[in-house]
Design an enzyme around this catalytic site. Structure first.
Site, PDB file in Angstrom:
ATOM      1  CB  SER A  74     -33.053   2.839 -81.264  1.00  0.00           C
ATOM      2  OG  SER A  74     -33.236   3.691 -80.351  1.00  0.00           O
TER       3      SER A  74
HETATM    4  N1  LIG Z   1     -34.477   8.096 -72.434  1.00  0.00           N
HETATM    5  C1  LIG Z   1     -33.557   7.681 -73.379  1.00  0.00           C
HETATM    6  C2  LIG Z   1     -33.488   6.122 -73.401  1.00  0.00           C
HETATM    7  C3  LIG Z   1     -32.275   5.513 -74.519  1.00  0.00           C
HETATM    8  C4  LIG Z   1     -32.740   4.118 -74.502  1.00  0.00           C
HETATM    9  O1  LIG Z   1     -32.965   3.330 -73.614  1.00  0.00           O
HETATM   10  N2  LIG Z   1     -32.075   3.335 -75.649  1.00  0.00           N
HETATM   11  C5  LIG Z   1     -32.060   2.257 -75.905  1.00  0.00           C
HETATM   12  C6  LIG Z   1     -32.389   1.650 -77.262  1.00  0.00           C
HETATM   13  S1  LIG Z   1     -33.992   1.797 -77.779  1.00  0.00           S
HETATM   14  C7  LIG Z   1     -30.843   1.493 -75.389  1.00  0.00           C
HETATM   15  O2  LIG Z   1     -29.864   2.280 -75.717  1.00  0.00           O
HETATM   16  N3  LIG Z   1     -30.780   0.417 -74.960  1.00  0.00           N
HETATM   17  C8  LIG Z   1     -29.394  -0.178 -74.652  1.00  0.00           C
HETATM   18  C9  LIG Z   1     -29.204  -0.307 -73.022  1.00  0.00           C
HETATM   19  O3  LIG Z   1     -29.901   0.262 -71.858  1.00  0.00           O
HETATM   20  O4  LIG Z   1     -28.034  -0.885 -72.724  1.00  0.00           O
HETATM   21  C10 LIG Z   1     -33.626   8.349 -74.638  1.00  0.00           C
HETATM   22  O5  LIG Z   1     -34.782   9.061 -74.994  1.00  0.00           O
HETATM   23  O6  LIG Z   1     -32.591   8.543 -75.286  1.00  0.00           O
END
Ligand SMILES: N[C@@H](CCC(=O)N[C@@H](CS)C(=O)NCC(=O)O)C(=O)O
Length: 222
Positions: free
Chosen positions: A12
């Site tokens: 990630s």
């Molecule tokens: N803007 C957030 C984005 C976090 C994000 O979208 N992470 C993704 C992984 S890269 C996630 O957890 N996705 C799972 C989901 O949205 O269910 C940050 O900078 O922490």
């Protein structure tokens, strides 16, 4: 100093941003793996910590913070020995903040997540040309940030660089950084790869991200 616990997984990009900052600040931390492919982020325990269900989450002495940008601003403000990563000077800080918001809304969300989510979670194998155009536009913009400077928010390393390194490195699975079109961006990226903790905090997870995307046998739309 409180006990820091980072929840995430190496592929990630926003998790890798927090890893870069923890390493830059030389902070000890415990790392708890949340495997998104196994939907660990949707279990009740994790949802209590982060109702949004995203990684990363950082817990500092019982206080949970989510969103990599909020996390790194907190870490640099609380634990930085000086303000070089996140300047107190409001004009300098506004430049760093602009890069962080651009990363949140455009580089990570629109360019990287917009391209990757359909591949990983909806079995799409053709990367639309429109997504490649968005990525090229990001390269051009960041190349412009670097026109007169070695780092994205000026002449030294800041949170802005550590925020952009994981997303920009990951985008290269879809579009290489063309040395002729984006020379400043390429030079910046090579500089980033020389950070002493680069491999541990970004390189390892980047390779895993590449492996996951490439295992889907993607093709770029002509
Ligand atoms: N803007 C957030 C984005 C976090 C994000 O979208 N992470 C993704 C992984 S890269 C996630 O957890 N996705 C799972 C989901 O949205 O269910 C940050 O900078 O922490």
């Amino acid at each position: 100093m409180g006990k820091l616990v980072l929840y995430g997984m190496d592929p990630s990009p926003p998790v890798r941003t927090v890893l870069l900052v923890l390493n830059e600040l030389q902070l000890p931390y415990e790392y708890k793996v949340v495997n998104l492919l196994e939907r660990d982020n949707h279990n009740d325990e994790y949802r209590k910590l982060n109702p949004q269900g995203t990684v990363p989450t950082l817990v500092d002495d019982g206080h949970a913070i989510t969103d990599s940008h909020a996390i790194i601003a907190y870490l640099a403000s609380k634990y930085g020995k000086n303000d070089s990563l996140y300047p107190k000077d409001l004009v300098k800080r506004s430049i760093v903040d602009q890069r962080l918001y651009y990363d949140t809304g455009v580089i990570f969300e629109r360019a990287l997540r917009g391209t990757t989510k359909p591949i990983i979670f909806a079995n799409q194998t053709v990367v639309p040309k429109s997504q490649i155009e968005i990525i090229a536009n990001v390269y051009e913009t960041v190349n412009g940030f670097l026109k007169d400077h070695s780092y994205v928010a000026g002449d030294h390393l800041t949170l802005a660089d550590l925020s952009l390194i994981p997303a920009i490195s990951s985008l290269q699975v879809y579009l290489d950084i063309d040395a002729v079109k984006y020379p400043n961006l390429l030079a910046w990226f090579k500089r980033a790869e020389k950070l002493p903790y680069y491999e541990k905090a970004n390189g390892k997870g980047l390779q895993q991200f590449f492996d996951i995307v490439k295992s889907k046998n993607i093709k770029i739309e002509e």
